[in-house]
Design a protein around this motif. Sequence first.
Motif, mmCIF file in Angstrom:
data_model
loop_
_atom_site.group_PDB
_atom_site.id
_atom_site.type_symbol
_atom_site.label_atom_id
_atom_site.label_comp_id
_atom_site.label_asym_id
_atom_site.label_seq_id
_atom_site.Cartn_x
_atom_site.Cartn_y
_atom_site.Cartn_z
ATOM 1 N N LEU A 97 0.827 -1.204 0.000
ATOM 2 C CA LEU A 97 0.000 0.000 0.000
ATOM 3 C C LEU A 97 0.864 1.257 0.000
ATOM 4 O O LEU A 97 0.511 2.241 -0.640
ATOM 5 N N ALA A 98 1.975 1.181 0.721
ATOM 6 C CA ALA A 98 2.866 2.343 0.746
ATOM 7 C C ALA A 98 3.439 2.606 -0.641
ATOM 8 O O ALA A 98 3.533 3.762 -1.084
ATOM 9 N N ALA A 99 3.799 1.535 -1.361
ATOM 10 C CA ALA A 99 4.334 1.680 -2.714
ATOM 11 C C ALA A 99 3.285 2.254 -3.652
ATOM 12 O O ALA A 99 3.576 3.123 -4.490
ATOM 13 N N VAL A 100 2.056 1.769 -3.519
ATOM 14 C CA VAL A 100 0.961 2.293 -4.347
ATOM 15 C C VAL A 100 0.768 3.780 -4.059
ATOM 16 O O VAL A 100 0.685 4.598 -4.974
ATOM 17 N N GLY A 101 0.719 4.126 -2.765
ATOM 18 C CA GLY A 101 0.540 5.528 -2.385
ATOM 19 C C GLY A 101 1.664 6.415 -2.898
ATOM 20 O O GLY A 101 1.414 7.514 -3.411
ATOM 21 N N ALA A 102 2.892 5.914 -2.779
ATOM 22 C CA ALA A 102 4.035 6.705 -3.261
ATOM 23 C C ALA A 102 3.975 6.878 -4.774
ATOM 24 O O ALA A 102 4.215 7.973 -5.300
ATOM 25 N N GLY A 103 3.636 5.802 -5.472
ATOM 26 C CA GLY A 103 3.536 5.884 -6.932
ATOM 27 C C GLY A 103 2.465 6.855 -7.378
ATOM 28 O O GLY A 103 2.681 7.680 -8.280
ATOM 29 N N LEU A 104 1.291 6.766 -6.745
ATOM 30 C CA LEU A 104 0.215 7.693 -7.089
ATOM 31 C C LEU A 104 0.618 9.125 -6.786
ATOM 32 O O LEU A 104 0.320 10.041 -7.557
ATOM 33 N N GLY A 105 1.320 9.301 -5.660
ATOM 34 C CA GLY A 105 1.787 10.639 -5.277
ATOM 35 C C GLY A 105 2.760 11.226 -6.281
ATOM 36 O O GLY A 105 2.864 12.442 -6.433
ATOM 37 N N LEU A 106 3.474 10.339 -6.979
ATOM 38 C CA LEU A 106 4.430 10.784 -7.998
ATOM 39 C C LEU A 106 3.778 10.915 -9.373
ATOM 40 O O LEU A 106 4.450 11.204 -10.358
ATOM 41 N N GLY A 107 2.470 10.656 -9.430
ATOM 42 C CA GLY A 107 1.757 10.819 -10.689
ATOM 43 C C GLY A 107 1.796 9.602 -11.606
ATOM 44 O O GLY A 107 1.455 9.698 -12.782
ATOM 45 N N ILE A 108 2.207 8.454 -11.095
ATOM 46 C CA ILE A 108 2.237 7.233 -11.912
ATOM 47 C C ILE A 108 0.835 6.639 -11.948
ATOM 48 O O ILE A 108 0.140 6.596 -10.925
ATOM 49 N N GLU A 109 0.434 6.170 -13.120
ATOM 50 C CA GLU A 109 -0.912 5.602 -13.267
ATOM 51 C C GLU A 109 -1.040 4.322 -12.454
ATOM 52 O O GLU A 109 -0.109 3.522 -12.390
ATOM 53 N N LEU A 110 -2.228 4.129 -11.871
ATOM 54 C CA LEU A 110 -2.480 2.970 -11.018
ATOM 55 C C LEU A 110 -2.226 1.654 -11.765
ATOM 56 O O LEU A 110 -1.639 0.727 -11.203
ATOM 57 N N ASN A 111 -2.643 1.549 -13.005
ATOM 58 C CA ASN A 111 -2.432 0.311 -13.772
ATOM 59 C C ASN A 111 -0.950 -0.029 -13.900
ATOM 60 O O ASN A 111 -0.567 -1.197 -13.819
ATOM 61 N N LYS A 112 -0.108 0.971 -14.101
ATOM 62 C CA LYS A 112 1.332 0.736 -14.208
ATOM 63 C C LYS A 112 1.905 0.271 -12.868
ATOM 64 O O LYS A 112 2.746 -0.616 -12.809
ATOM 65 N N ILE A 113 1.437 0.869 -11.796
ATOM 66 C CA ILE A 113 1.887 0.492 -10.450
ATOM 67 C C ILE A 113 1.507 -0.966 -10.175
ATOM 68 O O ILE A 113 2.334 -1.758 -9.711
ATOM 69 N N LEU A 114 0.269 -1.325 -10.482
ATOM 70 C CA LEU A 114 -0.202 -2.691 -10.237
ATOM 71 C C LEU A 114 0.560 -3.715 -11.071
ATOM 72 O O LEU A 114 0.846 -4.814 -10.603
ATOM 73 N N ASP A 115 0.913 -3.367 -12.313
ATOM 74 C CA ASP A 115 1.700 -4.272 -13.157
ATOM 75 C C ASP A 115 3.071 -4.547 -12.532
ATOM 76 O O ASP A 115 3.544 -5.676 -12.526
ATOM 77 N N VAL A 116 3.687 -3.516 -12.014
ATOM 78 C CA VAL A 116 4.999 -3.676 -11.375
ATOM 79 C C VAL A 116 4.878 -4.514 -10.110
ATOM 80 O O VAL A 116 5.696 -5.403 -9.847
ATOM 81 N N LEU A 117 3.850 -4.269 -9.316
ATOM 82 C CA LEU A 117 3.674 -4.994 -8.052
ATOM 83 C C LEU A 117 3.407 -6.481 -8.264
ATOM 84 O O LEU A 117 3.737 -7.295 -7.404
ATOM 85 N N LYS A 118 2.837 -6.852 -9.407
ATOM 86 C CA LYS A 118 2.598 -8.270 -9.701
ATOM 87 C C LYS A 118 3.893 -9.076 -9.702
ATOM 88 O O LYS A 118 3.897 -10.256 -9.401
ATOM 89 N N ASN A 119 4.980 -8.428 -10.062
ATOM 90 C CA ASN A 119 6.283 -9.101 -10.153
ATOM 91 C C ASN A 119 7.192 -8.822 -8.967
ATOM 92 O O ASN A 119 8.338 -9.258 -8.962
ATOM 93 N N ALA A 120 6.687 -8.090 -7.988
ATOM 94 C CA ALA A 120 7.512 -7.733 -6.827
ATOM 95 C C ALA A 120 7.803 -8.977 -5.988
ATOM 96 O O ALA A 120 6.939 -9.815 -5.761
ATOM 97 N N LYS A 121 9.015 -9.106 -5.561
ATOM 98 C CA LYS A 121 9.425 -10.191 -4.673
ATOM 99 C C LYS A 121 9.253 -9.723 -3.234
ATOM 100 O O LYS A 121 9.336 -8.538 -2.939
ATOM 101 N N GLY A 122 9.040 -10.673 -2.343
ATOM 102 C CA GLY A 122 8.943 -10.338 -0.930
ATOM 103 C C GLY A 122 10.315 -10.023 -0.353
ATOM 104 O O GLY A 122 11.339 -10.120 -1.024
ATOM 105 N N ILE A 123 10.329 -9.676 0.894
ATOM 106 C CA ILE A 123 11.580 -9.405 1.596
ATOM 107 C C ILE A 123 12.150 -10.743 2.057
ATOM 108 O O ILE A 123 11.447 -11.539 2.687
ATOM 109 N N PRO A 124 13.409 -11.033 1.740
ATOM 110 C CA PRO A 124 14.000 -12.319 2.139
ATOM 111 C C PRO A 124 13.864 -12.554 3.650
ATOM 112 O O PRO A 124 14.137 -11.669 4.457
ATOM 113 N N GLY A 125 13.383 -13.756 3.993
ATOM 114 C CA GLY A 125 13.272 -14.125 5.396
ATOM 115 C C GLY A 125 12.064 -13.579 6.116
ATOM 116 O O GLY A 125 11.914 -13.774 7.321
#
Length: 181
Positions: free
Chosen positions: A1-29
């Motif tokens: 949610l923080a990444a989505v909020g930051a992206g929207l705050g920077l003017g990035i379209e929601l669809n682009k943010i969601l596409d990137v998040l689909k491939n996001a890896k978790g934090i190791p451990g």
Amino acid sequence: LAAVGAGLGLGIELNKILDVLKNAKGIPGRMELVIDKPFKVFVDYAHTPDALEKVYNTLGKGLICVFGSCGGGRDEWKRPEMGKIAAEYCREIILTNEDPFDEPPQSIIGQIASGIDSEKSVYKIIDRREAINKALCLVKNGDTVIITGKGCEQYIRIENGKTIPWDDREVVREEFKKIYG
């Protein structure tokens, strides 16, 4: 949610943010899924009562847990509390070595066990590899194993400032392969 909020705050379209998040890896451990089928095995760094309860609550009841999340020489107050939390969420509890420093691992494990209801299945296995192996032998299809305390740490701290190379994730994979091929 923080990444989505930051992206929207920077003017990035929601669809682009969601596409990137689909491939996001978790934090190791951190709630890292190490084995997915025929059962699930997660590794998490949780080493406080609050963190342990949140991890267990997220995964649900009836878990098989492996932990010894109470480093030697400190935090003795939390040991029985963590045992109590494990008893609430876990079907099988395997207490093991984590970072004993200069304290005998048996003492740490005993203090954790003092918080566990005597009706629970509790295994006290000092060797962490053997403890992980035991969990993998107890698990059935559809079960969940959670191994906490080390996360992605690369060593176990023992007496006199020495360390033993270690990675819970790699040990899980090695022991799984030994048991299940």
